[in-house]
Design a protein around this motif. Structure first.
Motif, PDB file in Angstrom:
ATOM      1  N   SER A 254       0.815  -1.223   0.000  1.00 48.60           N
ATOM      2  CA  SER A 254       0.000   0.000   0.000  1.00 48.60           C
ATOM      3  C   SER A 254       0.846   1.269   0.000  1.00 48.60           C
ATOM      4  N   GLU A 255       2.128   1.142  -0.303  1.00 52.71           N
ATOM      5  CA  GLU A 255       3.050   2.287  -0.319  1.00 52.71           C
ATOM      6  C   GLU A 255       3.139   2.953   1.063  1.00 52.71           C
ATOM      7  N   GLN A 256       3.116   2.137   2.107  1.00 52.17           N
ATOM      8  CA  GLN A 256       3.311   2.611   3.464  1.00 52.17           C
ATOM      9  C   GLN A 256       4.695   2.170   3.911  1.00 52.17           C
ATOM     10  N   TYR A 257       5.314   2.979   4.763  1.00 54.36           N
ATOM     11  CA  TYR A 257       6.685   2.728   5.165  1.00 54.36           C
ATOM     12  C   TYR A 257       6.776   2.547   6.677  1.00 54.36           C
ATOM     13  N   LYS A 258       7.548   1.560   7.068  1.00 53.44           N
ATOM     14  CA  LYS A 258       7.841   1.295   8.465  1.00 53.44           C
ATOM     15  C   LYS A 258       9.295   1.693   8.673  1.00 53.44           C
ATOM     16  N   LEU A 259       9.543   2.559   9.639  1.00 55.87           N
ATOM     17  CA  LEU A 259      10.882   3.081   9.871  1.00 55.87           C
ATOM     18  C   LEU A 259      11.336   2.730  11.278  1.00 55.87           C
ATOM     19  N   GLU A 260      12.502   2.137  11.385  1.00 52.64           N
ATOM     20  CA  GLU A 260      13.110   1.884  12.687  1.00 52.64           C
ATOM     21  C   GLU A 260      14.141   2.987  12.906  1.00 52.64           C
ATOM     22  N   LEU A 261      13.897   3.816  13.929  1.00 49.87           N
ATOM     23  CA  LEU A 261      14.735   4.979  14.194  1.00 49.87           C
ATOM     24  C   LEU A 261      15.480   4.830  15.506  1.00 49.87           C
ATOM     25  N   SER A 262      16.605   5.521  15.603  1.00 47.94           N
ATOM     26  CA  SER A 262      17.304   5.663  16.881  1.00 47.94           C
ATOM     27  C   SER A 262      17.663   7.134  17.042  1.00 47.94           C
ATOM     28  N   LEU A 263      17.538   7.619  18.276  1.00 50.85           N
ATOM     29  CA  LEU A 263      17.848   9.009  18.582  1.00 50.85           C
ATOM     30  C   LEU A 263      19.234   9.109  19.196  1.00 50.85           C
ATOM     31  N   GLU A 264      19.777  10.318  19.244  1.00 50.09           N
ATOM     32  CA  GLU A 264      21.115  10.533  19.792  1.00 50.09           C
ATOM     33  C   GLU A 264      21.213  10.127  21.254  1.00 50.09           C
ATOM     34  N   ASP A 265      20.097  10.217  21.993  1.00 51.05           N
ATOM     35  CA  ASP A 265      20.126   9.879  23.418  1.00 51.05           C
ATOM     36  C   ASP A 265      20.057   8.374  23.674  1.00 51.05           C
ATOM     37  N   GLY A 266      20.045   7.567  22.608  1.00 54.17           N
ATOM     38  CA  GLY A 266      20.054   6.122  22.744  1.00 54.17           C
ATOM     39  C   GLY A 266      18.695   5.457  22.657  1.00 54.17           C
ATOM     40  N   THR A 267      17.623   6.232  22.659  1.00 54.70           N
ATOM     41  CA  THR A 267      16.294   5.635  22.539  1.00 54.70           C
ATOM     42  C   THR A 267      16.029   5.258  21.094  1.00 54.70           C
ATOM     43  N   SER A 268      15.135   4.301  20.907  1.00 51.14           N
ATOM     44  CA  SER A 268      14.785   3.881  19.557  1.00 51.14           C
ATOM     45  C   SER A 268      13.298   3.605  19.500  1.00 51.14           C
ATOM     46  N   GLY A 269      12.776   3.554  18.295  1.00 55.56           N
ATOM     47  CA  GLY A 269      11.359   3.314  18.118  1.00 55.56           C
ATOM     48  C   GLY A 269      11.028   3.032  16.674  1.00 55.56           C
ATOM     49  N   THR A 270       9.753   2.758  16.442  1.00 51.51           N
ATOM     50  CA  THR A 270       9.263   2.459  15.101  1.00 51.51           C
ATOM     51  C   THR A 270       8.165   3.438  14.742  1.00 51.51           C
ATOM     52  N   LEU A 271       8.247   4.004  13.555  1.00 48.75           N
ATOM     53  CA  LEU A 271       7.239   4.929  13.034  1.00 48.75           C
ATOM     54  C   LEU A 271       6.731   4.403  11.709  1.00 48.75           C
ATOM     55  N   TYR A 272       5.522   4.811  11.356  1.00 48.60           N
ATOM     56  CA  TYR A 272       4.919   4.438  10.084  1.00 48.60           C
ATOM     57  C   TYR A 272       4.536   5.715   9.341  1.00 48.60           C
ATOM     58  N   ALA A 273       4.765   5.727   8.031  1.00 47.14           N
ATOM     59  CA  ALA A 273       4.458   6.896   7.211  1.00 47.14           C
ATOM     60  C   ALA A 273       3.923   6.441   5.866  1.00 47.14           C
ATOM     61  N   ASP A 274       3.163   7.336   5.222  1.00 44.31           N
ATOM     62  CA  ASP A 274       2.735   7.049   3.862  1.00 44.31           C
ATOM     63  C   ASP A 274       3.743   7.682   2.898  1.00 44.31           C
ATOM     64  N   ALA A 275       3.529   7.525   1.622  1.00 47.04           N
ATOM     65  CA  ALA A 275       4.487   7.993   0.613  1.00 47.04           C
ATOM     66  C   ALA A 275       4.611   9.520   0.581  1.00 47.04           C
ATOM     67  N   GLU A 276       3.602  10.221   1.112  1.00 47.73           N
ATOM     68  CA  GLU A 276       3.628  11.689   1.125  1.00 47.73           C
ATOM     69  C   GLU A 276       4.296  12.231   2.386  1.00 47.73           C
ATOM     70  N   GLY A 277       4.774  11.369   3.278  1.00 49.68           N
ATOM     71  CA  GLY A 277       5.437  11.816   4.492  1.00 49.68           C
ATOM     72  C   GLY A 277       4.510  12.090   5.652  1.00 49.68           C
ATOM     73  N   ASN A 278       3.257  11.639   5.579  1.00 49.96           N
ATOM     74  CA  ASN A 278       2.307  11.795   6.680  1.00 49.96           C
ATOM     75  C   ASN A 278       2.465  10.625   7.636  1.00 49.96           C
ATOM     76  N   TRP A 279       2.469  10.889   8.926  1.00 51.84           N
ATOM     77  CA  TRP A 279       2.585   9.831   9.926  1.00 51.84           C
ATOM     78  C   TRP A 279       1.275   9.093  10.025  1.00 51.84           C
ATOM     79  N   ILE A 280       1.338   7.789  10.099  1.00 55.55           N
ATOM     80  CA  ILE A 280       0.135   6.971  10.205  1.00 55.55           C
ATOM     81  C   ILE A 280       0.280   6.028  11.386  1.00 55.55           C
ATOM     82  N   GLU A 281      -0.847   5.497  11.827  1.00 56.16           N
ATOM     83  CA  GLU A 281      -0.859   4.554  12.933  1.00 56.16           C
ATOM     84  C   GLU A 281      -1.357   3.216  12.390  1.00 56.16           C
TER      85      GLU A 281
END
Length: 101
Positions: free
Chosen positions: A73-100
């Motif tokens: 469906s052209e949705q993206y799952k991103l595994e991110l890490s921040l400088e402070d050592g925390t990490s998480g997963t975000l989802y976005a569509d092809a236009e850069g909108n955050w989705i749940e």
């Protein structure tokens, strides 16, 4: 008596206008789309659309995208890490909108 009545009405109208503005802002910031969970396939971080990478840079300036996934469906799952050592997963569509999901 007129001045008191006029001041009361004017105060009420002013408070009502302020309350409406705050509610409008809260609704404008909400961008959540609920979709069915689908299988994601890993892709190269360099293959992410520019809109998605721009959204990450704007909303999470200290984040690094470690892994990226894409579904049919052209949705993206991103595994991110921040400088402070925390990490998480975000989802976005092809236009850069955050989705749940």
């Amino acid at each position: 008596m007129r001045k008191l009545f006029f001041a009361t009405v004017l105060s009420f109208v002013g408070l009502t206008a302020i309350a409406q503005e705050e509610t409008a802002e809260l609704q404008a910031d909400e961008t959540t789309v609920v979709t069915a969970t689908q299988d994601f396939e890993e892709i190269s971080v360099s293959d992410l659309p520019e809109a998605v990478t721009a959204a990450v840079a704007k909303d999470y300036p200290t984040a690094t995208v470690n892994k990226a996934y894409k579904n049919a469906s052209e949705q993206y799952k991103l595994e991110l890490s921040l400088e402070d050592g925390t990490s998480g997963t975000l989802y976005a569509d092809a236009e850069g909108n955050w989705i749940e999901i």
